[in-house]
Design a protein around this motif. Sequence first.
Motif, PDB file in Angstrom:
ATOM      1  N   ARG A  62       0.774  -1.101   0.036  1.00 42.84           N
ATOM      2  CA  ARG A  62       0.108  -0.023   0.081  1.00 42.84           C
ATOM      3  C   ARG A  62       1.007   1.336  -0.115  1.00 42.84           C
ATOM      4  O   ARG A  62       1.921   1.351   0.953  1.00 42.84           O
ATOM      5  CB  ARG A  62      -0.975   0.111   1.182  1.00 42.84           C
ATOM      6  N   ALA A  78       1.008   0.515  -7.090  1.00 44.51           N
ATOM      7  CA  ALA A  78       0.558   0.659  -5.653  1.00 44.51           C
ATOM      8  C   ALA A  78      -0.637  -0.398  -5.604  1.00 44.51           C
ATOM      9  O   ALA A  78      -1.371  -0.519  -6.490  1.00 44.51           O
ATOM     10  CB  ALA A  78       0.186   1.869  -5.281  1.00 44.51           C
ATOM     11  N   ALA A  79      -0.938  -1.118  -4.411  1.00 43.97           N
ATOM     12  CA  ALA A  79      -1.953  -1.830  -4.160  1.00 43.97           C
ATOM     13  C   ALA A  79      -3.213  -1.016  -4.101  1.00 43.97           C
ATOM     14  O   ALA A  79      -3.200   0.185  -3.678  1.00 43.97           O
ATOM     15  CB  ALA A  79      -1.883  -2.439  -2.689  1.00 43.97           C
ATOM     16  N   LEU A  80      -4.197  -1.677  -4.648  1.00 44.08           N
ATOM     17  CA  LEU A  80      -5.634  -1.180  -4.617  1.00 44.08           C
ATOM     18  C   LEU A  80      -5.923  -0.064  -5.764  1.00 44.08           C
ATOM     19  O   LEU A  80      -6.869   0.581  -5.974  1.00 44.08           O
ATOM     20  CB  LEU A  80      -6.002  -0.557  -3.411  1.00 44.08           C
ATOM     21  N   ASP A 126      -1.837   6.148  -6.671  1.00 49.19           N
ATOM     22  CA  ASP A 126      -1.487   5.656  -5.392  1.00 49.19           C
ATOM     23  C   ASP A 126      -2.730   4.700  -5.153  1.00 49.19           C
ATOM     24  O   ASP A 126      -3.607   4.772  -5.437  1.00 49.19           O
ATOM     25  CB  ASP A 126      -0.851   6.527  -4.538  1.00 49.19           C
ATOM     26  N   SER A 127      -2.488   4.205  -3.578  1.00 41.45           N
ATOM     27  CA  SER A 127      -3.475   3.417  -3.172  1.00 41.45           C
ATOM     28  C   SER A 127      -4.899   4.092  -2.787  1.00 41.45           C
ATOM     29  O   SER A 127      -5.978   3.623  -2.387  1.00 41.45           O
ATOM     30  CB  SER A 127      -2.987   2.715  -1.931  1.00 41.45           C
TER      31      SER A 127
END
Length: 632
Positions: free
Chosen positions: A110, A242-244, A209-210
């Motif tokens: 994240r 980035a995660a999510l 980004d997340s």
Amino acid sequence: MRCVMQEPCEAVVSAYLTSQACHRASALLIFRQINITIRHHEGLRRDIDRLIKALSRTDSARHVRRICIQGALRLNVEETDSDGQATNWLKACGLEEILVDDDPNRIAARYVVHDEPVIKRSSEEDMAWAPVVSLLQAIPHLEVLVYDCKNQFPPSLLSTLHEQHPQCKLYHLTFRFRTLLWDVLDPYERELATSPSLYRVKVVCTPRDSDGEDDFNLEAMMELAVGLAPNLKEVIIFTIYAALASRYNRERDSWKGLPGFSSELMGSLTSLSFIGVPDFTSPTHLQNWARHTDFACLQHLVLGGGYNGQSAGLSGETMEWVAQNYSFPRVTTLRVTLDRDDALAEKPHYSENAVSFFRAFESLEELSISGPIDSHIVDAILCRHGQTLKKLHLRPFEDLTNLSNGRDRRDIPMEFTKDHILQIQAYCLVLEDLAIPVKRNKSSASEAEIYRCFGEIKSLRFLLLNLDCSDWQVCRDSTYNPQFNNEDQKPVEYREFAKLGNLKETFINCAVDEALARSIWKTISQSKTGRPLERLKLWTTGGGEYGDSSKLCTDIMIIWDLSRSWLIERVPRDDQDDIIVRELGQHARQLSDVQARDSLEDEAGQAFRVLWPSKENSKDWRDDWSSFPLEV
């Protein structure tokens, strides 16, 4: 907090204690670099005061040229790092001590660009750095300040650099803008980014980004390199997914640009590194940078590299495109990761494209390659660059995926034979640093002969041997049909192709203890011509790899314990040949032992016991094995 001087060798320490004259001569080496690791603000002033007093007492402040600061300054002792669960994969595996040239991803899955506010001048956080400011003021000749802390670089330190050390180079390894989406860029972020002290920057960036915010740090770095940061010469771009972030399916906003940027100017970086996800080793990405940076000025270039333990590399088409469109006349240091990129379609010209790529460079002095390589590529490299190479690191690997585009993969990582080593010896007359795989062969005489060949490389001082215990022929070579005896011909229950004999050979090859490490050192040193070998690293890898992706199986803990890595260093004295031997990654291995099984009742355990029966009064199977002696 922890403060240490640069770790000196034994001979330097001995000289330091011998006499006043030797003390003065050795102090220059011992105090040249100071490493500071910060964890919280408590005790910071006390420890820095002790350090300043030690420098004063020994009259050594004038010798300090470099200060390295890492860690995170926490104002609350009870705080923990927000990314504390994101363990550096190299460190967790114990490989950080071995692959010191690698640049692993230290960012949590994240990732949020604006994760904390911009540090304010004279704020509580800024004032907490006062002890470090005092240290900088006590150092008269500081040349380099390396900043690798999670905290944003504090204003008080920046002011001290500008006032006390205007010629000092700032290596900012955690740099990033937090306010690029604001209507007006934060004044301090602009001051830091355009500082005349800023010389090297590493920035982690992501398309989104997340939290769904667009990250424009990549675009900002391109513009900084044009001249907004007047003395910026070295840039490291580490790009992640980035995660999510995939939850936010929309077009990216338009980049506004940095104040003062002019597209008519051209940057003159000397070092440029692209590490991370595959999109950022593409021709489009390189084209964008070429609009802002004169590639003819580059001396150091990194293309592709590790992302959470995986590698993003250049495809054959990208290598061909680079060779046709750009020249790098001044590049002497090249680090590159390669990728066949043939999952969807066959790429029959990969090898020729790679050859063209490496021929596009002039005389390289340092070259590191990871990825698919073959004899044709190695031949081209040695013919083109062998006469000037001082450092050569080769780490061949192939995709473990069995099927690509409906066909079976047959690619096997290149195996370096005795003839290959002699070829390196013949071409590379000034080679000092070599990293290369050696296929383990049960400590046979033919394996020992390869070790002896390294002794004929006259200028060689530093050697890293990847002791390769894999056997990709099992799954990748249709003609492979070993004839094991009796029970060893039996298929392994949890392996599709491997036989019990393959498993035993894997155990034998992975069993690298201190005795075998010393024997390999002795074999190389006894045949060494020219300069003596100063350092040998043995990295034991590949155990349980048979050319497919099913590596995690019941034999993994046995292989993990057997596969030990070693560092052997010569004590720098003329009157004797003493060496220091140390296991690398020992702490990580011992942590894994806590979770390791104690019983050896399955098929893998029985194979282990055939090779190493239980010793009398043995309490643990880990104490029962030893390496097979090298046949010399």
